[in-house]
Design an enzyme around this catalytic site. Sequence first.
Site, PDB file in Angstrom:
ATOM      1  N   SER A  64       0.857  -1.194   0.000  1.00 49.09           N
ATOM      2  CA  SER A  64       0.000   0.000   0.000  1.00 49.09           C
ATOM      3  C   SER A  64       0.887   1.235   0.000  1.00 49.09           C
ATOM      4  CB  SER A  64      -0.868   0.020   1.260  1.00 49.09           C
ATOM      5  OG  SER A  64      -1.482   1.288   1.425  1.00 49.09           O
ATOM      6  N   TYR A  86      -1.369  -0.510  10.506  1.00 50.63           N
ATOM      7  CA  TYR A  86      -1.675  -0.876   9.109  1.00 50.63           C
ATOM      8  C   TYR A  86      -0.519  -0.495   8.186  1.00 50.63           C
ATOM      9  CZ  TYR A  86      -3.647  -1.058   4.463  1.00 50.63           C
ATOM     10  OH  TYR A  86      -3.833  -1.337   3.129  1.00 50.63           O
TER      11      TYR A  86
HETATM   12  P1  NDP Z   1     -11.672  -5.791   0.558  1.00 54.30           P
HETATM   13  O1  NDP Z   1     -12.077  -5.620   1.976  1.00 54.30           O
HETATM   14  O2  NDP Z   1     -12.671  -5.545  -0.506  1.00 54.30           O
HETATM   15  O3  NDP Z   1     -11.039  -7.246   0.358  1.00 54.30           O
HETATM   16  C1  NDP Z   1     -10.176  -7.805   1.319  1.00 54.30           C
HETATM   17  C2  NDP Z   1     -10.060  -9.305   1.075  1.00 54.30           C
HETATM   18  O4  NDP Z   1      -9.166  -9.853   2.060  1.00 54.30           O
HETATM   19  C3  NDP Z   1     -11.388 -10.021   1.212  1.00 54.30           C
HETATM   20  O5  NDP Z   1     -11.524 -10.926   0.146  1.00 54.30           O
HETATM   21  C4  NDP Z   1     -11.258 -10.768   2.528  1.00 54.30           C
HETATM   22  O6  NDP Z   1     -11.944 -11.998   2.444  1.00 54.30           O
HETATM   23  C5  NDP Z   1      -9.758 -11.022   2.582  1.00 54.30           C
HETATM   24  N1  NDP Z   1      -9.276 -11.288   3.938  1.00 54.30           N
HETATM   25  C6  NDP Z   1      -9.249 -10.461   5.008  1.00 54.30           C
HETATM   26  N2  NDP Z   1      -8.772 -11.109   6.080  1.00 54.30           N
HETATM   27  C7  NDP Z   1      -8.499 -12.376   5.682  1.00 54.30           C
HETATM   28  C8  NDP Z   1      -7.987 -13.529   6.331  1.00 54.30           C
HETATM   29  N3  NDP Z   1      -7.665 -13.527   7.625  1.00 54.30           N
HETATM   30  N4  NDP Z   1      -7.816 -14.664   5.604  1.00 54.30           N
HETATM   31  C9  NDP Z   1      -8.147 -14.682   4.306  1.00 54.30           C
HETATM   32  N5  NDP Z   1      -8.641 -13.636   3.631  1.00 54.30           N
HETATM   33  C10 NDP Z   1      -8.814 -12.502   4.324  1.00 54.30           C
HETATM   34  O7  NDP Z   1     -10.414  -4.822   0.375  1.00 54.30           O
HETATM   35  P2  NDP Z   1      -9.385  -4.608  -0.855  1.00 54.30           P
HETATM   36  O8  NDP Z   1      -9.728  -5.432  -2.019  1.00 54.30           O
HETATM   37  O9  NDP Z   1      -9.254  -3.159  -1.029  1.00 54.30           O
HETATM   38  O10 NDP Z   1      -8.060  -5.131  -0.150  1.00 54.30           O
HETATM   39  C11 NDP Z   1      -7.180  -6.058  -0.743  1.00 54.30           C
HETATM   40  C12 NDP Z   1      -5.759  -5.717  -0.342  1.00 54.30           C
HETATM   41  O11 NDP Z   1      -5.433  -4.428  -0.853  1.00 54.30           O
HETATM   42  C13 NDP Z   1      -5.516  -5.625   1.170  1.00 54.30           C
HETATM   43  O12 NDP Z   1      -4.269  -6.228   1.450  1.00 54.30           O
HETATM   44  C14 NDP Z   1      -5.459  -4.127   1.444  1.00 54.30           C
HETATM   45  O13 NDP Z   1      -4.666  -3.820   2.564  1.00 54.30           O
HETATM   46  C15 NDP Z   1      -4.828  -3.636   0.155  1.00 54.30           C
HETATM   47  N6  NDP Z   1      -5.021  -2.237  -0.185  1.00 54.30           N
HETATM   48  C16 NDP Z   1      -6.267  -1.680  -0.329  1.00 54.30           C
HETATM   49  C17 NDP Z   1      -6.404  -0.357  -0.716  1.00 54.30           C
HETATM   50  C18 NDP Z   1      -7.722   0.309  -0.856  1.00 54.30           C
HETATM   51  O14 NDP Z   1      -7.775   1.564  -0.798  1.00 54.30           O
HETATM   52  N7  NDP Z   1      -8.812  -0.405  -1.076  1.00 54.30           N
HETATM   53  C19 NDP Z   1      -5.223   0.454  -1.021  1.00 54.30           C
HETATM   54  C20 NDP Z   1      -3.978  -0.212  -0.834  1.00 54.30           C
HETATM   55  C21 NDP Z   1      -3.886  -1.501  -0.449  1.00 54.30           C
HETATM   56  P3  NDP Z   1     -12.809 -12.675   3.613  1.00 54.30           P
HETATM   57  O15 NDP Z   1     -13.334 -11.568   4.489  1.00 54.30           O
HETATM   58  O16 NDP Z   1     -13.875 -13.427   2.882  1.00 54.30           O
HETATM   59  O17 NDP Z   1     -11.836 -13.562   4.286  1.00 54.30           O
HETATM   60  C1  8X3 Z   2      -4.840   1.989   1.997  1.00 52.13           C
HETATM   61  C2  8X3 Z   2      -4.631   3.039   0.987  1.00 52.13           C
HETATM   62  O1  8X3 Z   2      -5.021   5.501   0.470  1.00 52.13           O
HETATM   63  O2  8X3 Z   2      -6.349   4.487   2.254  1.00 52.13           O
HETATM   64  O3  8X3 Z   2      -3.968   0.928   1.771  1.00 52.13           O
HETATM   65  O4  8X3 Z   2      -3.997   4.871   2.583  1.00 52.13           O
HETATM   66  S1  8X3 Z   2      -5.023   4.550   1.600  1.00 52.13           S
END
Ligand code: NDP
Ligand code: 8X3
Length: 252
Positions: free
Chosen positions: A139, A152
């Site tokens: 991120s 985070y």
């Molecule tokens: P979502 O919440 O839409 O998706 C997160 C996914 O992670 C879900 O499919 C969830 O599945 C899974 N997950 C969470 N905890 C667990 C666990 N313990 N075991 C297995 N699966 C898990 O968020 P995003 O798609 O945005 O996030 C995906 C990645 O991108 C993350 O690592 C996040 O930190 C990163 N990210 C997101 C940003 C944003 O602004 N959206 C920006 C930068 C990075 P389930 O709950 O079914 O297990």
């Molecule tokens: C999270 C991205 O823009 O919310 O991974 O910090 S931001």
Amino acid sequence: MKKVVFITGATSGFGRAAARKFASEGWALVITGRREDRLQALQAELVETVPVFYKTLDVRNQADVQQLVEGLPDPFNEVACLINNAGLALSPKPAQETELADWHTMIDTNITGLVNMTHALLPSLIKVGEGASIINVGSIAGQWPYPGSHVYGASKAFVQQFSYNLRCDLLGTGVRVTDLAPGIAETEFTLVRTGGDQQASDALYANTQALSAEDIANAMYYIATLPPHICINHMEVMPTRQAWSPFAIHRE
Ligand code: NDP
Ligand code: 8X3
């Protein structure tokens, strides 16, 4: 033979969009996450196009991770791309107002879970060798501090350095490693971060243009399908409408 991509966190956001993108390009899928109904629905949607294997998996559980990887049936057992995407942020308040349990959940998921997956799949990735890739979802929070990011952002800094260090050790195996660092993207991320506050999530994404899950899925596909001699070490992707702010100064 179809190439196999293993995606963690395929039940939502980037992971689900990646499953759709890789399937549309003919890759076989291993999709995982904790919510079985969503995995089932995604498998039903994509299985007409490509082979899809789904299994509920909490990446924090090392024994389950190992058991799943060791038991992958043919043709899913030759994983050419691991997308370490499962992750979450919790407690957007200042560090001093948050629960220690939330910090542990972020560390257990974003660090320990990612490490569990990587360790379990390294033998398969090394067997595939040239052209194989690990895409670790970091991120911008891993590099740039901001209020409420505390554990985070620190967990995503781990993801970046771990990715770089893996590159050193995997030199000569052909396996590439990328730290993919998205900025603000509209998924269920903020709903999770705010403990289910839909209004707060809607407000964050209102009147701007965040990245979409599909934008990041396209970046993942690009990274995974570059010619084998090219490795993107770090890719930071922000929406054009996001940038840095000046330093904060506390005044009397
Ligand atoms: P979502 O919440 O839409 O998706 C997160 C996914 O992670 C879900 O499919 C969830 O599945 C899974 N997950 C969470 N905890 C667990 C666990 N313990 N075991 C297995 N699966 C898990 O968020 P995003 O798609 O945005 O996030 C995906 C990645 O991108 C993350 O690592 C996040 O930190 C990163 N990210 C997101 C940003 C944003 O602004 N959206 C920006 C930068 C990075 P389930 O709950 O079914 O297990
Ligand atoms: C999270 C991205 O823009 O919310 O991974 O910090 S931001």
